[in-house]
Design an enzyme around this catalytic site. Structure first.
Site: not given
Ligand code: ACM
Length: 533
Positions: A339
């Site tokens: 992310e």
């Molecule tokens: C995640 O759940 N961002 C690895």
């Protein structure tokens, strides 16, 4: 789009039906003359690889001794067993060398098929004998023995018994070498004692890896001497604005020691280049705009990044990785990489190249979330897949291609193994961006066939992450982890041939009195035939 913000209005995908196992001994059968309160041989989670019941049980009495032969690591397993059994049985259970009967823990040079973690457990009228090549195998044999005793053995005050172990032989080896659980101590901070409590629960189900998610936007939870404000400033809060906290180096060492004593290795995660807002509050020179932001106590993701072009960023990463590597005896160091939506796309791979080189330089093997597969994973890197049914073919393909090029893979599908996903619409805690994950959905899949084209030798195992945006106490962790955690543990340990939802849910139901005795809160899923309370 950020996957955590994806609407989760439908339960994704359909339930897979396991194909069953014609040749396998049905777990839960047998046990012969044991009284009804005693679990049958094989009514264990994870299901043992093979079970041969006999009708002559063993009984622990006031005269029972625990026998070891002083090899390194064996005494500790014997002491662990004695500490477990003494309070509830009320028996002295001395640990001695070379007594002929009783509970015997034996190391052998033979039995090469048992590997580093397998064991043999043989139970009859004279003795229970656990044989393994390594102390880890003895420890797992002890966890099986524990589940073969009545649930009241878990109580910490004297109970009536009888303490009968069903007769027969269990021969057991794990399917995968990596059987993990992750705890997010960044969104909400958990004390050393709370982490130890979770470690005890992982050990009961033969997990061997504790992945600690130590840093995120809301808090930096591990002391780093060369960058002290990471914890003097960056640990001061958590989701919802509570006090936060961090581990001193000695506290982290204590978690590592406690986990190692239960045959779990700690994998520390320093999540980069995104999920770094807490670090930026402490050291604004790491921020692309050079400004110090306010601490963050919300639950959004994807808005922070380290400054990729600035050299100071790599001094920081070098120091952090060096200090965390020095504290960590295990081989793996996790650098996140998920992310990173605020990191310019053309900078992400460059950052991951440099961060991976630093991990390698400090003697550790790189682990990262599967976005690393879309960059340039170093040889031997471990890629943790956290996609779900809605994840694109291209993203899956990147993971498979990385594996074909030599990377290793740990599977944590978010709509199967994420323990923070709500069970149903009615679940109060948790999130639902990957869907709602009831017990069957969490258990009923096969790691070996989950990612199309993944070479068998690339798959190290499975891990169940527990994110804590909505979870602040041990009871809240437990009601999300139980009963799904034992299912992921079983996928990691038990051979495919034992995999069977109908048998599993019976064995799972039989665990409930044990959780009651241990004070573990759990979700009473309607999919499981729980005993009356
Ligand atoms: C995640 O759940 N961002 C690895």
């Amino acid at each position: 789009m950020n996957p955590r913000h994806r609407e989760s209005s439908v339960l994704l995908g359909s339930l897979l039906l396991a194909t069953g196992s014609p040749g396998a001994v049905e777990p839960g059968e047998g046990g012969g003359a044991a009284p009804p309160s005693t679990p049958a041989l094989g009514r264990v989670i994870p299901a043992p690889a093979s079970v041969e019941p006999r009708s002559t049980p063993y009984r622990i009495t006031a005269d029972t001794r625990i026998r070891t032969r002083g090899a390194p690591g064996v005494q500790e397993v014997a002491d662990h067993l004695a500490a477990l059994l003494r309070p509830s049985t009320g028996h002295p259970l001395p640990v001695e060398e070379d007594v002929p009967d009783g509970i015997r823990l034996l190391l052998t040079d033979g039995e090469p098929d048992l590997g580093d973690e397998g064991y043999l457990l043989d139970s009859g009228p004279e003795a229970v004998t656990i044989t393994a090549r390594r102390p880890a195998g003895l420890f797992y044999g002890v966890q099986t023995l524990r589940q073969l005793l009545p649930a009241a053995v878990e109580e910490r005050t004297e109970q009536p018994g009888p303490w009968t172990v069903p007769g027969g032989t269990v021969r057991d080896v794990p399917r995968y070498g990596y059987r993990g659980a992750m705890l997010d101590v960044a969104r909400h901070f958990f004390t050393v004692d709370q982490v130890k409590r979770y470690v005890d629960q992982l050990a009961l189900y033969k997990l061997n890896t504790l992945h600690l998610h130590l840093t995120d936007d809301q808090g930096w939870r591990i002391a780093v001497d060369s960058w002290p404000e990471l914890t003097t400033k960056g640990a001061a809060t958590q989701v919802g604005g509570g006090a936060g906290g961090h581990y001193t180096k000695d506290e982290y060492r204590e978690i590592v020691r406690y986990a190692a004593a239960r045959h779990l290795e700690v994998v520390p995660e320093i999540d980069m280049p995104g999920h770094t807002h807490a670090a930026l509050t402490a050291y604004p020179k790491l921020n692309p705009d050079g400004e110090a932001p306010e601490p963050y106590t919300g639950v959004e993701v994807g808005f922070s990044t380290l400054c990729v072009p600035e050299e100071v960023t790599y001094h920081f990463v070098d120091d952090v990785v060096r200090e965390v590597a020095e504290l960590t005896p295990g081989d793996l160091l996790h650098i996140g990489g998920d992310e990173a939506d605020a990191t310019p796309k053309d900078e992400y791979a460059h950052f991951m190249d440099r961060a991976q080189a630093l991990v390698t330089r400090h003697g550790k093997t790189v682990m990262g979330w599967h976005q690393l597969a879309g960059a340039r994973p170093v040889a031997g890197a471990v890629i943790q897949y956290w996609g779900y049914d809605a994840t694109s073919e291209e993203e899956r393909r990147q993971v498979v291609d990385a594996a074909l090029a030599g990377a290793k893979v740990v599977l944590s599908p978010a709509d199967r193994s994420y323990l923070d996903m709500k069970y149903t619409e009615a679940t109060e805690l948790g999130l639902d961006w990957a869907g709602r994950v009831e017990v069957r959905r969490s258990y009923d899949w096969d790691p070996a066939t989950y990612l199309d084209g993944l070479p068998e030798e690339a798959l190290l195992g499975v891990e169940a992450p527990l994110w804590t945006e909505t979870l602040a106490t041990s009871a809240e962790l437990e009601v999300m982890a139980f009963p799904r955690l034992p299912g992921i543990a079983e996928l990691g340990w038990s051979p495919r041939a034992t995999h069977d939802w109908d048998g599993y849910r019976q064995r799972l139901a039989a665990q409930a009195p044990r959780w009651d005795a241990l004070g573990i809160r759990y979700h009473r899923s309607p999919q499981v035939p729980w005993p009356q309370q």
